[in-house]
Design an enzyme around this catalytic site. Structure first.
Site, PDB file in Angstrom:
ATOM      1  NE  ARG A 123      38.787  44.924  42.291  1.00 62.09           N
ATOM      2  CZ  ARG A 123      39.543  45.691  41.500  1.00 62.09           C
ATOM      3  NH1 ARG A 123      39.000  46.577  40.702  1.00 62.09           N
ATOM      4  NH2 ARG A 123      40.860  45.547  41.491  1.00 62.09           N
TER       5      ARG A 123
ATOM      6  CD  GLU B 176      34.252  42.771  36.628  1.00 59.90           C
ATOM      7  OE1 GLU B 176      35.414  42.601  36.202  1.00 59.90           O
ATOM      8  OE2 GLU B 176      33.910  43.772  37.254  1.00 59.90           O
TER       9      GLU B 176
ATOM     10  CG  HIS C 144      37.120  45.633  35.245  1.00 59.20           C
ATOM     11  ND1 HIS C 144      37.017  44.843  36.355  1.00 59.20           N
ATOM     12  CD2 HIS C 144      38.040  46.577  35.566  1.00 59.20           C
ATOM     13  CE1 HIS C 144      37.840  45.279  37.304  1.00 59.20           C
ATOM     14  NE2 HIS C 144      38.468  46.342  36.831  1.00 59.20           N
TER      15      HIS C 144
END
Ligand code: 8YV
Length: 321
Positions: free
Chosen positions: A239, A268, A287
């Site tokens: 994360r 994000e 991601h």
């Protein structure tokens, strides 16, 4: 008999969802790319029996408090920091995630990112594409070796183990740190448990695989980057909020560490003006840890099976709470 109603907070492929329509009344947000509008999410949560959601959507205490019919929230991810687990418990709502099915895929990406960063693959590929490859030189795009180096894995869960296996295959020396020591993993994979400080100072590659919790928020900060080897490469596939991005930028630009491979960010998505994108020593990915077609389909199916099980009164396959 009326079927239980579920709302899916992003458009998923019909071929995965349709087989479940026989037993469930299913609505989906109509976009694959744009996150569900929070007002619509709240409206749906207020009367749905189940929600299938993902990291981009916050299922907080406020939503859960108003969701009087809700029995299950299935998260399309192994992490669940987007869901207020305590509030779910309080309102007797089951939360599920998607462990196991994404382990190997995420470990592949982690190791690939480590290799791409160490061997400057993205930089080198752009160099060729931009027509800059005009001659050979002894240190052209010379990166760092991977084999026989030391990798330090912070967070030895399922993905950590799968990364350790790959690292052993590359003849790396594997150190790990975890809340609990795992003797069986040490024996099976020939990896060594060390305390966090020792891992930080000894590893050539520091890999973050820790979940986001109060204890891990900004775990990788200025002080920690400064204690890493000057040759160290930091890899984050867990994360973004476990690292301090400003401190990371500073550590790379001042030569405290060599570079970083990042699949996750504090906020994000990041924009093209994000400072870390300006550094050639940093490889940034959007991601995509679990993003293989096979795995994403398996994650969707597992999430739907979890919802169905709970709404049919049986145990979820992969509960969180
Ligand atoms: C997500 C992830 O699955 O599983 C996790 O915790 O970080 C990713 O694999 C992906 O972002 C979809 O929500």
């Amino acid at each position: 008999m009326t079927k239980p109603y579920i709302f899916i907070t992003r458009k998923l492929p019909d071929e995965v969802v349709d087989p479940f329509r026989e037993q469930l009344d299913i609505s989906m947000w109509d976009s694959e790319e744009v996150a569900v509008d929070p007002e619509r999410l709240l409206k749906e949560a207020k009367h749905a029996d189940g929600l299938l959601t993902m990291l981009s959507d916050s299922i907080d205490g406020d939503v859960l408090r108003q969701a009087s019919n809700l029995k299950v929230v299935a998260n399309l991810a192994v992490g669940f920091d987007n869901i207020d687990i305590e509030a779910a418990k309080k309102h007797s709502i089951t939360v599920t995630n998607t462990p196991d099915v994404l382990t190997e895929t995420t470990a592949d990406l982690t190791f690939g990112l480590l290799m791409a960063t160490a061997r400057r693959m993205m930089e080198a590929a752009s160099f060729v594409k931009e027509g800059k490859w005009e001659h050979w030189s002894p240190l052209l795009m010379a990166g760092s070796d991977i084999h026989h180096k030391t990798i330090g894995i912070v967070g030895m869960g399922r993905i950590g183990e799968a990364v350790a296996k790959r690292a052993r295959g590359f003849n790396m020396n594997v150190l790990y740190h975890n809340r609990t020591r795992k003797q069986e993993v040490e024996d099976r994979l020939s990896v060594e448990y060390v305390n966090f400080d020792s891992l930080i100072s000894k590893a050539d590659f520091v890999v973050s695989l820790v979940p986001l919790t109060e204890e891990t928020e900004k775990l990788f900060n200025e002080e920690i980057f400064n204690r890493m080897k000057r040759e160290a490469i930091f890899i984050n596939v867990s994360r973004g909020k476990v690292m301090d991005e400003k401190a990371l930028y500073q550590a790379i630009t001042t030569g405290e560490i060599r570079g970083a491979g990042l699949d996750v960010f504090q906020e994000e998505p990041i924009s093209e003006t994000h400072p870390l994108l300006s550094l050639k020593e940093v490889v940034c990915l959007p991601h995509i840890g679990s993003a293989s077609r096979e795995t994403r389909y398996n994650m969707m199916k597992l999430s739907l099976d979890n919802v169905l099980n709970v709404l049919q009164g049986s145990n979820p396959l992969t509960p969180v709470n």
